[in-house]
Design a protein around this motif. Structure first.
Motif, short mmCIF file in Angstrom:
data_model
loop_
_atom_site.label_atom_id
_atom_site.label_comp_id
_atom_site.label_asym_id
_atom_site.label_seq_id
_atom_site.Cartn_x
_atom_site.Cartn_y
_atom_site.Cartn_z
N PHE A 90 0.88 -1.24 -0.03
CA PHE A 90 0.07 -0.14 0.22
C PHE A 90 0.79 1.25 -0.24
CE2 PHE A 90 -3.62 -2.66 2.10
CZ PHE A 90 -4.26 -2.55 0.63
N THR A 91 1.95 1.19 0.45
CA THR A 91 3.00 2.38 0.70
C THR A 91 3.43 2.77 -0.73
OG1 THR A 91 3.56 2.00 2.88
CG2 THR A 91 4.83 3.47 1.69
N THR A 92 3.86 1.68 -1.33
CA THR A 92 4.26 1.61 -3.00
C THR A 92 3.03 2.13 -3.83
OG1 THR A 92 5.71 -0.33 -2.34
CG2 THR A 92 5.41 0.46 -4.71
N VAL A 93 2.31 1.56 -3.65
CA VAL A 93 0.92 1.98 -4.54
C VAL A 93 0.60 3.46 -4.05
CG1 VAL A 93 -1.72 1.77 -4.89
CG2 VAL A 93 -0.11 -0.13 -4.80
N GLY A 94 0.43 4.01 -2.90
CA GLY A 94 0.32 5.21 -2.64
C GLY A 94 1.55 6.37 -3.29
N TRP A 95 2.62 5.87 -3.06
CA TRP A 95 3.65 6.72 -3.49
C TRP A 95 3.58 6.83 -5.13
CZ3 TRP A 95 7.35 8.65 -0.26
CH2 TRP A 95 8.48 9.10 -1.03
N PHE A 96 3.31 5.95 -5.94
CA PHE A 96 3.18 6.00 -7.32
C PHE A 96 2.11 6.82 -7.85
CE2 PHE A 96 6.36 2.32 -7.36
CZ PHE A 96 7.25 2.87 -8.24
N VAL A 97 0.92 6.71 -7.18
CA VAL A 97 -0.30 7.54 -7.32
C VAL A 97 0.32 8.89 -7.14
CG1 VAL A 97 -2.48 8.09 -6.49
CG2 VAL A 97 -1.95 5.45 -7.01
N GLY A 98 0.84 9.37 -6.11
CA GLY A 98 1.36 10.44 -5.65
C GLY A 98 2.11 11.16 -6.68
N TYR A 99 3.17 10.36 -7.20
CA TYR A 99 4.05 10.83 -8.43
C TYR A 99 3.42 11.11 -9.31
CZ TYR A 99 7.94 10.78 -11.55
OH TYR A 99 8.76 10.89 -12.52
N TYR A 100 2.42 10.11 -9.88
CA TYR A 100 1.70 10.50 -11.18
C TYR A 100 0.56 11.83 -11.01
CZ TYR A 100 4.34 6.99 -13.77
OH TYR A 100 5.10 6.33 -14.42
N LEU A 101 0.00 11.92 -9.73
CA LEU A 101 -0.86 12.97 -9.84
C LEU A 101 -0.13 14.24 -9.64
CD1 LEU A 101 -3.42 11.55 -7.13
CD2 LEU A 101 -3.84 12.33 -9.29
N THR A 102 1.18 14.22 -8.99
CA THR A 102 2.19 15.44 -9.13
C THR A 102 2.51 15.92 -10.56
OG1 THR A 102 2.75 15.04 -6.90
CG2 THR A 102 4.31 16.41 -8.08
N LYS A 103 2.81 14.52 -11.08
CA LYS A 103 3.19 14.97 -12.52
C LYS A 103 2.00 15.56 -13.51
CE LYS A 103 5.88 12.47 -16.23
NZ LYS A 103 6.51 11.10 -16.45
N ARG A 104 0.93 14.95 -13.09
CA ARG A 104 -0.34 15.70 -14.01
C ARG A 104 -0.69 17.00 -13.51
NH1 ARG A 104 -4.22 15.65 -17.30
NH2 ARG A 104 -6.29 16.26 -16.73
N THR A 105 -0.18 17.34 -12.11
CA THR A 105 -0.43 18.73 -11.70
C THR A 105 0.42 19.71 -12.31
OG1 THR A 105 -1.36 17.60 -9.57
CG2 THR A 105 -0.53 20.24 -9.65
N GLU A 106 1.87 19.28 -12.53
CA GLU A 106 2.63 20.14 -12.92
C GLU A 106 2.51 20.41 -14.77
OE1 GLU A 106 6.74 18.61 -12.14
OE2 GLU A 106 6.56 19.07 -10.28
N TYR A 107 1.74 19.26 -15.06
CA TYR A 107 1.42 19.50 -16.73
C TYR A 107 0.37 20.58 -16.87
CZ TYR A 107 -1.10 18.61 -20.89
OH TYR A 107 -1.79 18.77 -22.01
N VAL A 108 -0.80 20.38 -16.05
CA VAL A 108 -1.86 21.26 -16.00
C VAL A 108 -1.41 22.54 -15.93
CG1 VAL A 108 -4.11 21.91 -14.77
CG2 VAL A 108 -3.75 19.61 -15.51
N HIS A 109 -0.54 22.89 -14.67
CA HIS A 109 0.15 24.51 -14.47
C HIS A 109 0.68 24.69 -15.80
CE1 HIS A 109 -0.68 23.54 -9.70
NE2 HIS A 109 -1.68 23.98 -10.38
N ALA A 110 1.78 24.01 -16.16
CA ALA A 110 2.46 24.35 -17.37
C ALA A 110 1.75 24.64 -18.50
CB ALA A 110 3.57 23.33 -17.79
N LYS A 111 0.50 23.78 -18.63
CA LYS A 111 -0.38 24.26 -19.95
C LYS A 111 -1.21 25.56 -19.77
CE LYS A 111 -4.28 22.41 -22.11
NZ LYS A 111 -5.55 21.41 -22.10
N LEU A 112 -1.62 25.94 -18.37
CA LEU A 112 -2.26 27.20 -18.17
C LEU A 112 -1.32 28.17 -18.20
CD1 LEU A 112 -4.34 25.96 -15.18
CD2 LEU A 112 -5.05 26.70 -17.25
N ASP A 113 -0.21 27.93 -17.86
CA ASP A 113 1.06 29.23 -18.07
C ASP A 113 1.20 29.39 -19.41
OD1 ASP A 113 1.10 29.52 -15.28
OD2 ASP A 113 3.13 28.24 -15.15
N ARG A 114 1.32 28.50 -20.28
CA ARG A 114 1.75 28.39 -21.70
C ARG A 114 0.46 29.49 -22.31
NH1 ARG A 114 1.91 23.33 -24.49
NH2 ARG A 114 -0.51 23.76 -24.24
N GLU A 115 -0.95 29.14 -22.02
CA GLU A 115 -1.91 29.73 -22.62
C GLU A 115 -2.10 31.05 -22.16
OE1 GLU A 115 -5.17 27.19 -21.36
OE2 GLU A 115 -4.79 25.80 -22.79
#
Length: 92
Positions: free
Chosen positions: A51-76
């Protein structure tokens, strides 16, 4: 549109130790503790690690998605400012 579109690959990856991964990893560990006996028994350690490993990877990909959304909004936003300079005159 998938969870992470192909254009997100141009961004640098977030660090492995980030706030989202740490929080969800700790949450996963807590879930692993609640699934087993209280106090935790050695027989449930594999579940805690899972469960720790699953939580870690989900958190990593959620952080990656958040950074993508913020970069997209900044670009626009910067593209809008570049196309409409009369709306954004320098103060002074």
């Amino acid at each position: 549109m998938g969870f992470l579109p192909d254009e997100s690959r141009a961004l640098p990856p977030p660090p492995l130790l980030n706030k989202g991964s740490a929080w969800l990893g700790l949450s996963g560990w807590g879930v692993g503790l609640r699934q087993g006996d209280i106090p935790p028994s050695p027989a449930g350690v594999h579940r805690q690690v899972l469960f720790t490993t699953v939580g870690w990877f989900v958190g990593y990909y959620l952080t990656k998605r958040t950074e993508y959304v913020h970069a997209k909004l900044d670009r626009e936003l910067f593209e809008y400012v570049r196309q409409h300079p009369e709306d954004f005159k320098a103060a002074g």
